[in-house]
Design a protein around this motif. Structure first.
Motif, short mmCIF file in Angstrom:
data_model
loop_
_atom_site.label_atom_id
_atom_site.label_comp_id
_atom_site.label_asym_id
_atom_site.label_seq_id
_atom_site.Cartn_x
_atom_site.Cartn_y
_atom_site.Cartn_z
N ALA A 1 61.90 20.12 58.91
CA ALA A 1 63.16 20.46 59.59
C ALA A 1 63.49 19.36 60.59
N ASP A 2 64.68 19.47 61.20
CA ASP A 2 65.09 18.49 62.20
C ASP A 2 64.54 18.86 63.58
N GLY A 3 64.42 17.85 64.43
CA GLY A 3 63.96 18.09 65.77
C GLY A 3 65.05 18.59 66.69
N TRP A 4 64.65 19.21 67.78
CA TRP A 4 65.60 19.78 68.75
C TRP A 4 65.08 19.55 70.15
N SER A 5 66.00 19.45 71.11
CA SER A 5 65.63 19.18 72.50
C SER A 5 66.36 20.14 73.42
N ARG A 6 65.64 20.59 74.47
CA ARG A 6 66.23 21.42 75.52
C ARG A 6 65.76 20.87 76.86
N VAL A 7 66.70 20.68 77.78
CA VAL A 7 66.39 20.18 79.12
C VAL A 7 66.74 21.26 80.12
N THR A 8 65.76 21.66 80.91
CA THR A 8 65.95 22.69 81.94
C THR A 8 65.71 22.06 83.30
N ASP A 9 66.69 22.19 84.18
CA ASP A 9 66.60 21.58 85.52
C ASP A 9 66.43 22.68 86.56
N ASN A 10 65.17 22.87 87.03
CA ASN A 10 64.85 23.85 88.07
C ASN A 10 65.43 25.23 87.75
N GLY A 11 65.18 25.66 86.52
CA GLY A 11 65.55 27.01 86.12
C GLY A 11 66.87 27.14 85.41
N ARG A 12 67.68 26.09 85.35
CA ARG A 12 68.99 26.16 84.70
C ARG A 12 69.01 25.22 83.51
N LEU A 13 69.61 25.68 82.41
CA LEU A 13 69.73 24.85 81.21
C LEU A 13 70.69 23.71 81.48
N ALA A 14 70.21 22.47 81.37
CA ALA A 14 71.05 21.30 81.63
C ALA A 14 71.69 20.77 80.36
N SER A 15 70.93 20.73 79.26
CA SER A 15 71.49 20.22 78.01
C SER A 15 70.58 20.59 76.87
N GLU A 16 71.12 20.54 75.65
CA GLU A 16 70.33 20.74 74.45
C GLU A 16 71.02 20.04 73.29
N GLY A 17 70.22 19.68 72.28
CA GLY A 17 70.79 19.01 71.13
C GLY A 17 69.73 18.43 70.24
N PRO A 18 70.12 17.75 69.16
CA PRO A 18 69.15 17.18 68.23
C PRO A 18 68.28 16.13 68.91
N ALA A 19 67.08 15.95 68.36
CA ALA A 19 66.13 14.96 68.90
C ALA A 19 65.37 14.35 67.74
N ALA A 20 65.09 13.07 67.86
CA ALA A 20 64.32 12.36 66.83
C ALA A 20 62.87 12.25 67.29
N LEU A 21 61.98 12.87 66.56
CA LEU A 21 60.55 12.80 66.88
C LEU A 21 59.76 13.24 65.66
N PRO A 22 58.50 12.85 65.52
CA PRO A 22 57.68 13.29 64.40
C PRO A 22 57.34 14.77 64.55
N PRO A 23 56.81 15.40 63.50
CA PRO A 23 56.45 16.82 63.61
C PRO A 23 55.50 17.04 64.78
N GLY A 24 55.77 18.08 65.54
CA GLY A 24 54.97 18.39 66.71
C GLY A 24 55.86 18.69 67.89
N THR A 25 55.32 18.54 69.09
CA THR A 25 56.05 18.90 70.30
C THR A 25 55.82 17.84 71.38
N ARG A 26 56.87 17.54 72.13
CA ARG A 26 56.77 16.65 73.28
C ARG A 26 57.31 17.40 74.49
#
Length: 605
Positions: A116-141
C-alpha cells in the motif's frame, strides 16, 4: 467547588505526566511499539540528547491511515485482542503513549503497510497540523520534536543533553538485550553511538552492550523452579562496578526495575562484594502470565508477582549455585596502566639506577636470617592459625630462607601453580603453567575461613575455644542490646557472649577456627554489623554477615612470614574452595601475569 469534566487537552497532559517524564520515556514507548509491530531492525536518531529531537524508524508491519488516526487517540490499542489483560504478552498495551507524547511535542507519524501507499500525520501539541501521502519503505517512522517546548513547567526539570542522552542510551540497551534477534542502531548528533546486529546469542548481546570483558569474566545462569525459569549471565564478584547501573533485569522479556529483583541480586552477592560495589548481571525471568501483574505502573517498569518468595529464592539460589560452580575464578584483566608502571632500570658501573644500597636502609641490626617457625600441625594449612611469625627485623634487606631440598613440583599440575616465595610478607609468588600468580595471603585466607565456618554451621555448630580469662568489651548500651538479642545465634557460631552490665559484654569463648584473635575488635565489629543490617536481613543473611566479620578477624594477616609448605597448602585449598577468587569484600585474592605479559615487559614480544 462543583465537580467538572476535564477538557481533553488537560487529560492528555495529565496522562503525559504519567508516561512521558523525559526524552528517554518517550523513546522507550516508541521503540516498544516498534518491537510489538514485528520489526527486524530499528534505527534511532537523537538530537541534543533527545531534547532537540527523537526519530525511530522500523521495518515492522506498518499502519493504514485509519489505524494511524486511531493510534493517536487515548486508550486505543491493537495489543489487547480481548479483555484478558492478565495474559498480555506485548510491551506496550495501555494505548496512552502516542497521544501523550503528541500532547507535549510535535509528533510526525509516517507509516506504510506492505503493498500500500505510505501516509503521514503531524500533530502539534495535541492538535492535528497536517496529513497526507508520504514516501517511505514498509514500516513506520516516528519523529518527536520540541518535547515540552510549550510546557515550561516540565521543560525546566529536564537535565543536560548529555545526561538525557545517557538515559536514552540505557533504555535502548535494555530493550536490545531483551531482543537479541533484532538489530539496533543509535545515532546521536550525527555520530554512530551503538550498533548491534540481529541473531546474536544472549550472552554475546549482553557483552556487546555492556563490556566486552564480561565474556571472560562471567558465568551463565540457567535455573528452573516450579515453572519459573531464570536465565542470563552474572559477572564474577571481582568484576564489579561502583554503581548499580549495570544490573539488567527482565520479566517475560520486559525490562523492569523492580525492588524485589534488585534485592535478590544484592542478597546473592552479599558476602562477596563490598557495600559500595555492585555486580554486573543480566537476568531473564520467565513465568506464566497469570503469575505476574505487569499493569501496576503507567510506564510498565514495575511488576507484581503472585509468589514473590519463589522468585526471590530462585534468583538467590540460581546465582549462588552458578557462583559456586565458578570455584576459585577471579576477574584477571592485566591493565595496560599496570604494565606501563614497570620501567627498565639502566645498569651502570657506578650502581646508579639500582636503588639504594642495603646499608642505606639497614642500620646496626644483625644480618642473621630469621628462622621460620614450624607449624605445630604439620605442613598443612591448619597450622596457620597457631603459627607466630613476628620478625625482629623492621627494615631488613632482601634475604633468602633455607628450605629442605626436595624435587621441584611441576607447576602444570595445579591451576594456581606452586609457591616460589613471598614478597613483603604479604603476597605469595607462585609459578603456574601459563604465567606468574600473585596471591594476597590475607584476602585468600579470609575467604577460606568463611567457607569453613559455613560448612561447620551446616554440620551443626562451630567448635568453640574457651578463653582462660574472659574478656570484657565496653560498648554503648544500644550496641550491647543488639548483641544480647543475638546471643543464641552467635553461640551457634562459636562466640559465647554474656551481658556484663549496661555498657559491657563478656566474651567467654571464641570460634576455634579463628585461633588467637582479637575478641575486643571482633565484638566491636559485630556490633557495627548488626546496627547496619540487623533489621533488613533474614536470619540466614545475618549469620552470613557475622561469619564474614569473624573470618576477617581470624585470617592470616599481612606481614606474617609463611613457609613454602604453608603457602602451597593455601594455594591447594583455594583451588577446591568456592568463591576463593575474591575475599569477603569483593577484592580479588589472586592475579595472574601471563607469559606473554612478562615477555612484553622485557621487550621479547
Amino acid at each position: 467547588m462543583s465537580i467538572r469534566r476535564l477538557p481533553e487537552h488537560l487529560v492528555n497532559r495529565i496522562a503525559a505526566g504519567e508516561v512521558v517524564e523525559r526524552p528517554a520515556s518517550a523513546l522507550k514507548e516508541i521503540v516498544e511499539n516498534a518491537l510489538d509491530a514485528g520489526a527486524g531492525r530499528i534505527a534511532i536518531r537523537l538530537t541534543a540528547g533527545g531534547i532537540g529531537g527523537i526519530e525511530v524508524i522500523d521495518d515492522g508491519c506498518g499502519m493504514s491511515p485509519a489505524d494511524m488516526a486511531l493510534a493517536l487517540e487515548r486508550h486505543a490499542t491493537s495489543k489487547l485482542p480481548d479483555d484478558a489483560i492478565e495474559a498480555v504478552s506485548t510491551l506496550g498495551f495501555r494505548g496512552e503513549a502516542l497521544p501523550s507524547i503528541a500532547s507535549v511535542a510535535t509528533l510526525t507519524l509516517e507509516s506504510r503497510v506492505r503493498g500500500a501507499d505510505g501516509w503521514s500525520r503531524v500533530t502539534d501539541n495535541g492538535r492535528l497540523a497536517s496529513e497526507g501521502p508520504a514516501a517511505l519503505p514498509p514500516g513506520t517512522r516516528v519523529k518527536v520534536e520540541g518535547l515540552f517546548a510549550r510546557v515550561p513547567a516540565r521543560a525546566k526539570f529536564l537535565r543536560s543533553p548529555r545526561a538525557e542522552y545517557a538515559a536514552c542510551l540505557d533504555v535502548v540497551r535494555r530493550l536490545a538485550m531483551a531482543r537479541p534477534d533484532i538489530g539496533f542502531t543509535v545515532e546521536h548528533d550525527g555520530r554512530r553511538a551503538l550498533s548491534v546486529q540481529p541473531g546474536e546469542t544472549g550472552p554475546a548481546r549482553v557483552a556487546a552492550l555492556t563490556d566486552r570483558a564480561l565474556v571472560d569474566n562471567s558465568i551463565a545462569i540457567s535455573h528452573e523452579r516450579e515453572g519459573v525459569v531464570l536465565e542470563g549471565v552474572a559477572g564474577l564478584p571481582t568484576f564489579n562496578r561502583g554503581v548499580a547501573d549495570h544490573q539488567y533485569l527482565f520479566v517475560n522479556g520486559r525490562p523492569v526495575k523492580d525492588r524485589l529483583l534488585v534485592g535478590a541480586v544484592r542478597g546473592a552477592y552479599q558476602d562477596m562484594l563490598a557495600r559500595d560495589r555492585h555486580p554486573v548481571v543480566a537476568l531473564f525471568v520467565t513465568l506464566p502470565g497469570s503469575e505476574v501483574d505487569v499493569n501496576v505502573h503507567p510506564a510498565k517498569t514495575e511488576v507484581r508477582f503472585r509468589d514473590p518468595g519463589l522468585v526471590r529464592g530462585l534468583i538467590v539460589g540460581g546465582l549462588r549455585h552458578a557462583l559456586d560452580q565458578a570455584g576459585h575464578r577471579s576477574a584477571q584483566p592485566v591493565a595496560a596502566g599496570s604494565l606501563g608502571a614497570w620501567r627498565q632500570e639502566s645498569h651502570s658501573p657506578s650502581g646508579e639506577g639500582l636503588g639504594p644500597s642495603p646499608q642505606s636502609n639497614y642500620r646496626g641490626a644483625s644480618w642473621t636470617s630469621p628462622t621460620p617457625y614450624p607449624s605445630p600441625e604439620g605442613e598443612g594449612l591448619s597450622g596457620l592459625q597457631h603459627s607466630v611469625f613476628d620478625s625482629p627485623l623492621a627494615y631488613a634487606p632482601p634475604q633468602g630462607r633455607a628450605e629442605p631440598a626436595t624435587a621441584p613440583i611441576p607447576a602444570a599440575q595445579h591451576p594456581l601453580g606452586v609457591a616460589r616465595g613471598q614478597v613483603a610478607a604479604t603476597y605469595i609468588v607462585a609459578e603456574a603453567a601459563d604465567g606468574l600468580v600473585l596471591v594476597d595471603q590475607h584476602a585468600a585466607h579470609e575467604r577460606l575461613v568463611l567457607e569453613r565456618m559455613r560448612r561447620a554451621l551446616d554440620g551443626g555448630a562451630v567448635a568453640r575455644q574457651a578463653l582462660l580469662l574472659p574478656e570484657v568489651v565496653e560498648l554503648d548500651e544500644p550496641a550491647c542490646d543488639r548483641l544480647e538479642a543475638r546471643i543464641p545465634e552467635l553461640a551457634e557460631m562459636g562466640l559465647e557472649l554474656e551481658r556484663f552490665g549496661p555498657q559491657a559484654m563478656l566474651v567467654r569463648a571464641t570460634p576455634a577456627l579463628l585461633g588467637q584473635g582479637d575478641p575486643k575488635g571482633l565484638v566491636t565489629d559485630l556490633a557495627d554489623e548488626l546496627a547496619a543490617f540487623d533489621q533488613a536481613l533474614s536470619l540466614k543473611e545475618r549469620l552470613d554477615h557475622v561469619a564474614a566479620t569473624m573470618a576477617c578477624h581470624g585470617s592470616v594477616r599481612a606481614g606474617r612470614i609463611l613457609s613454602v609448605a604453608e603457602m602451597n597448602a593455601l594455594l591447594r585449598e583455594m583451588e577446591v574452595t568456592p568463591h576463593s577468587g575474591q575475599c569477603n569484600h569483593g577484592r580479588p585474592t589472586w592475579v595472574k601475569l601471563g607469559h606473554g605479559d612478562i615477555e612484553k615487559l622485557f621487550g621479547r614480544k
